[in-house]
Enzyme design. Structure first.
Site, PDB file in Angstrom:
ATOM      1  N   LYS A 107       0.947  -1.242  -0.102  1.00 35.04           N
ATOM      2  CA  LYS A 107      -0.065  -0.055   0.208  1.00 35.04           C
ATOM      3  C   LYS A 107       0.993   1.159   0.063  1.00 35.04           C
ATOM      4  O   LYS A 107       1.905   1.209   0.349  1.00 35.04           O
ATOM      5  CB  LYS A 107      -0.961   0.066   1.316  1.00 35.04           C
ATOM      6  CG  LYS A 107      -2.183   0.760   1.136  1.00 35.04           C
ATOM      7  CD  LYS A 107      -2.936   0.164   0.379  1.00 35.04           C
ATOM      8  CE  LYS A 107      -4.411   0.613   0.606  1.00 35.04           C
ATOM      9  NZ  LYS A 107      -5.474  -0.558   0.077  1.00 35.04           N
ATOM     10  N   ASN A 222     -16.814   6.179  -4.406  1.00 34.63           N
ATOM     11  CA  ASN A 222     -16.888   5.242  -5.422  1.00 34.63           C
ATOM     12  C   ASN A 222     -17.508   3.772  -5.101  1.00 34.63           C
ATOM     13  O   ASN A 222     -18.560   3.174  -5.643  1.00 34.63           O
ATOM     14  CB  ASN A 222     -15.545   5.140  -6.163  1.00 34.63           C
ATOM     15  CG  ASN A 222     -15.674   4.114  -7.414  1.00 34.63           C
ATOM     16  OD1 ASN A 222     -16.586   4.329  -8.371  1.00 34.63           O
ATOM     17  ND2 ASN A 222     -14.765   3.271  -7.510  1.00 34.63           N
TER      18      ASN A 222
END
Ligand code: GLU
Length: 428
Positions: A107, A222
């Site tokens: 990440k 989203n």
């Protein structure tokens, strides 16, 4: 965002330790898996539009790559921290393992607020991030993707910079690219739809028809929007949704008992995803405080915003009517809140299972890119559904057979797969 006392990495390690004990994992494997293999922290100097110079902090954590190249998004957030990125990289390892795709966990992040940055400044940050780490990421090392407040345009700038540095085309460097530029159809919908594919299966095993259910959703980004879209299509009714208001630096919940209308709300949403309070009232929505999404009398709660949202202090406010908590966000529930969810007998679809649709579609993007042949949307979403459905049932079966909480069952599967790969490679 996280309160000051909250540490996502400590939480990720606590979740891991609980299942490592259960599995009686040996010391060296534990040591290897409870920390990232590598991490990079760097400065990104940018010339701002007004000619001034500003330095942003960037991160990449590569938690584990025993099962394949590291994989995971890059977040742009003003409250980003090294520990949050570490935790998220660890959750990516478990996420890729639970859906059984040949990828590890990583990440990245940059401490910044894209809401206050021009497109040119954001492009400079994307290119600067890649320049600082171009030697340590790539198609066969570690493959970034979009996450909180990053999108396909950011991915394309990053790809362009990477290709300029390496002097060739490397479409496999990054996923979440725009469609037509190496991106996959269905990637935008994938995470939110994946959440609902797992919810649909959870309802099925409990013998409940989605048409007889209501839900409250935290977030209006989203993931939340696509989850709402598909859940509504299955016949479910969302009665409450919360969104972040950039001007007020606060979130609000919007409730309409007759059901929210996604398309209608989208017409009164600003470019940061915030719903206009006055216009919402005009459309018959009650405007409540941000935290009230969790207190609604619904069957299903879907946290789809950020980490640390279901905590010891608010888990007790969950209505007795709630039967399911499906985690669209990464790390929304703290271990203390988990204990209460178990007592309340709430069926949890844990984050790294529920929201694995995004990375699964990223994997499909890699597959399509490698053969340089792209599937139509229907094919992508059908494959996504079958991956998510079988991952759900593998976790559910384990939870039934071993009498485990769903989160622990998902961890058992992932940790065993990753530990096996590490053992087979002779790492521990
Ligand atoms: N950022 C998404 C996640 O948290 C997707 C990562 C990816 O596609 O690599 O799962």
């Amino acid at each position: 965002m996280a309160d000051p006392g909250f540490n996502a990495f400590a939480m990720a390690q606590a979740q891991f330790d609980k299942v490592a004990d259960l599995l009686e994992l040996d010391e060296s494997t534990r040591e290897l898996l409870r920390n990232p293999l590598r991490e990079y922290h760097f400065s990104i100097p940018i010339t701002m539009d007004d000619g001034s110079h500003k330095v942003f902090r960037g991160f990449r954590s590569q938690h584990n790559d025993a099962r394949g190249p590291g994989k995971g998004g890059i977040r742009f957030h003003p409250q980003e921290t090294a520990d949050t990125v570490r935790a998220l990289s660890m959750w990516m390892t478990w996420k890729c393992a639970v859906v059984d795709i040949p990828l590890g966990g990583a990440k990245g992040g940059v401490i910044c607020n894209p809401h206050n940055l021009s497109m040119r400044e954001q492009e400079a940050i994307c290119r600067g991030w890649v320049r600082q780490i171009a030697k340590n990421i790539g198609p066969i090392q570690d493959v970034p993707a979009p996450d909180v407040m990053t999108n396909p345009q950011h991915m394309l700038w990053m790809l362009d910079e990477y290709e300029a540095i390496h002097g060739a085309k490397y479409p496999g460097f990054i996923t979440g690219k725009p469609v037509g530029m190496g991106g996959s159809l269905g990637r935008t919908e994938a995470t939110g739809y994946g959440v609902i594919f797992t919810l649909r299966e959870a309802l099925k095993v409990k013998g409940i028809d989605p048409k007889d259910t209501t839900a409250s959703v935290q977030g209006f980004g989203n993931v939340a929007r696509h989850a709402i879209q598909l859940y509504t299509k299955l016949g479910g009714k969302v009665i409450c949704v919360s969104s972040w208001d950039e001007a007020d630096q606060a979130s609000y919940s919007f409730r309409r008992i007759s059901g929210i209308n996604l398309d209608e709300l989208m017409t009164i949403t600003d470019k940061f995803g915030g719903i206009d309070k006055e216009k919402a009232k005009g459309l018959g929505y009650e405007v409540l405080s941000g935290g009230e999404w969790i207190e609604q009398e619904v069957d299903i709660l879907i946290p789809a915003a950020l980490e640390n949202q279901v905590r010891e202090d608010n888990v007790v406010k969950i209505s007795p009517k709630v039967k399911f908590l499906v985690e669209g966000a990464n790390g929304p529930t703290t271990p203390a809140a988990d204990k209460v969810l178990i007592e309340k007998n709430i069926f949890v679809v844990p984050d790294f299972l529920a929201n694995a649709g995004g990375v699964t579609c990223s994997y499909f993007e890699q597959v399509q890119g490698n053969m340089n042949y792209f599937w139509d949307k229907e094919e992508v979403l059908t494959k996504l559904d079958s991956k998510m459905t079988s991952a759900f049932h593998a976790v559910y079966d384990t939870s039934v057979k071993k009498k485990l909480y769903m989160r622990d069952a998902a961890y058992v599967i992932s940790i065993m797969r990753v530990a096996q790969a590490c053992h087979d490679r002779g790492w521990c």
